[in-house]
Design a protein around this motif. Sequence first.
Motif, PDB file in Angstrom:
ATOM      1  N   GLY A 209       0.807  -1.095   0.064  1.00  0.00           N
ATOM      2  CA  GLY A 209      -0.013   0.111  -0.137  1.00  0.00           C
ATOM      3  C   GLY A 209       0.781   1.264  -0.243  1.00  0.00           C
ATOM      4  N   LEU A 210       0.337   2.389   0.401  1.00  0.00           N
ATOM      5  CA  LEU A 210       0.861   3.384   0.077  1.00  0.00           C
ATOM      6  C   LEU A 210       0.912   4.065   1.635  1.00  0.00           C
ATOM      7  N   VAL A 211       2.395   4.472   2.077  1.00  0.00           N
ATOM      8  CA  VAL A 211       2.638   4.722   3.359  1.00  0.00           C
ATOM      9  C   VAL A 211       3.699   5.910   3.453  1.00  0.00           C
ATOM     10  N   GLN A 212       3.578   6.801   4.378  1.00  0.00           N
ATOM     11  CA  GLN A 212       4.677   7.919   4.331  1.00  0.00           C
ATOM     12  C   GLN A 212       5.939   7.508   4.969  1.00  0.00           C
ATOM     13  N   ALA A 213       7.147   8.176   4.401  1.00  0.00           N
ATOM     14  CA  ALA A 213       8.352   7.835   4.995  1.00  0.00           C
ATOM     15  C   ALA A 213       8.521   7.747   6.321  1.00  0.00           C
TER      16      ALA A 213
ATOM     17  N   LEU B  59       6.977 -10.230   6.120  1.00  0.00           N
ATOM     18  CA  LEU B  59       8.153  -9.270   6.019  1.00  0.00           C
ATOM     19  C   LEU B  59       7.548  -7.930   6.732  1.00  0.00           C
ATOM     20  N   GLN B  60       8.243  -7.592   7.950  1.00  0.00           N
ATOM     21  CA  GLN B  60       7.901  -6.494   8.744  1.00  0.00           C
ATOM     22  C   GLN B  60       8.894  -5.302   8.181  1.00  0.00           C
ATOM     23  N   MET B  61       8.268  -4.297   7.820  1.00  0.00           N
ATOM     24  CA  MET B  61       9.205  -3.097   7.028  1.00  0.00           C
ATOM     25  C   MET B  61       9.066  -1.840   8.145  1.00  0.00           C
ATOM     26  N   ASN B  62      10.017  -1.477   8.780  1.00  0.00           N
ATOM     27  CA  ASN B  62      10.076  -0.353   9.509  1.00  0.00           C
ATOM     28  C   ASN B  62      11.000   0.825   8.774  1.00  0.00           C
ATOM     29  N   SER B  63      10.895   2.053   9.375  1.00  0.00           N
ATOM     30  CA  SER B  63      11.511   3.242   8.939  1.00  0.00           C
ATOM     31  C   SER B  63      11.638   3.251   7.341  1.00  0.00           C
ATOM     32  N   LEU B  64      10.678   3.038   6.817  1.00  0.00           N
ATOM     33  CA  LEU B  64      10.704   3.249   5.217  1.00  0.00           C
ATOM     34  C   LEU B  64      11.016   4.273   4.691  1.00  0.00           C
ATOM     35  N   LYS B  65      11.653   4.132   3.654  1.00  0.00           N
ATOM     36  CA  LYS B  65      12.124   5.450   2.857  1.00  0.00           C
ATOM     37  C   LYS B  65      11.640   5.361   1.295  1.00  0.00           C
ATOM     38  N   ALA B  66      11.567   6.572   0.751  1.00  0.00           N
ATOM     39  CA  ALA B  66      11.179   6.588  -0.584  1.00  0.00           C
ATOM     40  C   ALA B  66      11.630   5.554  -1.390  1.00  0.00           C
ATOM     41  N   GLU B  67      12.927   5.399  -1.246  1.00  0.00           N
ATOM     42  CA  GLU B  67      13.613   4.517  -2.140  1.00  0.00           C
ATOM     43  C   GLU B  67      13.315   2.850  -1.928  1.00  0.00           C
ATOM     44  N   ASP B  68      12.185   2.663  -1.094  1.00  0.00           N
ATOM     45  CA  ASP B  68      11.753   1.236  -0.759  1.00  0.00           C
ATOM     46  C   ASP B  68      10.522   1.198  -1.588  1.00  0.00           C
ATOM     47  N   THR B  69      10.080   2.121  -2.303  1.00  0.00           N
ATOM     48  CA  THR B  69       9.105   2.077  -3.088  1.00  0.00           C
ATOM     49  C   THR B  69       9.296   0.930  -4.356  1.00  0.00           C
ATOM     50  N   ALA B  70       8.428  -0.047  -4.386  1.00  0.00           N
ATOM     51  CA  ALA B  70       8.860  -1.091  -5.333  1.00  0.00           C
ATOM     52  C   ALA B  70       7.638  -2.182  -5.324  1.00  0.00           C
ATOM     53  N   VAL B  71       7.663  -3.079  -6.176  1.00  0.00           N
ATOM     54  CA  VAL B  71       6.786  -4.428  -5.955  1.00  0.00           C
ATOM     55  C   VAL B  71       7.563  -5.274  -5.288  1.00  0.00           C
ATOM     56  N   TYR B  72       6.886  -5.887  -4.173  1.00  0.00           N
ATOM     57  CA  TYR B  72       7.660  -6.722  -3.483  1.00  0.00           C
ATOM     58  C   TYR B  72       7.191  -8.013  -3.921  1.00  0.00           C
TER      59      TYR B  72
ATOM     60  N   VAL C 102       4.320  -1.390  -2.903  1.00  0.00           N
ATOM     61  CA  VAL C 102       4.600  -0.652  -1.898  1.00  0.00           C
ATOM     62  C   VAL C 102       5.078   0.611  -2.414  1.00  0.00           C
ATOM     63  N   THR C 103       4.292   1.608  -2.101  1.00  0.00           N
ATOM     64  CA  THR C 103       4.633   3.175  -2.308  1.00  0.00           C
ATOM     65  C   THR C 103       5.000   3.952  -0.992  1.00  0.00           C
ATOM     66  N   VAL C 104       6.140   4.501  -1.063  1.00  0.00           N
ATOM     67  CA  VAL C 104       6.463   5.400   0.217  1.00  0.00           C
ATOM     68  C   VAL C 104       6.633   6.672  -0.239  1.00  0.00           C
ATOM     69  N   SER C 105       5.739   7.467   0.254  1.00  0.00           N
ATOM     70  CA  SER C 105       5.836   8.935  -0.180  1.00  0.00           C
ATOM     71  C   SER C 105       6.689   9.834   0.882  1.00  0.00           C
ATOM     72  N   SER C 106       7.394  10.759   0.216  1.00  0.00           N
ATOM     73  CA  SER C 106       8.262  11.467   0.990  1.00  0.00           C
ATOM     74  C   SER C 106       7.861  12.832   1.499  1.00  0.00           C
TER      75      SER C 106
END
Length: 121
Positions: free
Chosen positions: A10-14, A81-94, A117-121
């Motif tokens: 989904g979409l999540v903030q940095a 896969l637990q993903m924390n401290s997401l960054k814009a560069e983590d945006t990808a298809v997983y 997964v889309t991470v907005s900055s």
Amino acid sequence: QVQLVESGGGLVQAGGSLRLSCAASGRQFSDYVMGWFRQGPGKEREFLASISWSGGNTYYADSVKGRFTISRDNAKNMVYLQMNSLKAEDTAVYYCAATTSWGRNIEYKFWGQGTQVTVSS
């Protein structure tokens, strides 16, 4: 064979977190080493993490070590896969994937369809 279906993207903030899930069906789940990969826009597919058959061993790419955690529940045929401290560069298809061997540079035989997964900055 094993069939894999990812969910939880989904979409999540940095700086935020997401947990991806991968449901497996088919052959005995505990026969497989499981891995997570991603492919960002214009990038090659990248290995992220793997977990051994019983979950006793894990291995991470340097790019996600300390931020991402792979786990599995063999009773539920699930890998996470637990993903924390997401960054814009983590945006990808997983993608989750399965193989029968443990080690580096192992070829994964079975793949899910991916979750965005889309991470907005």
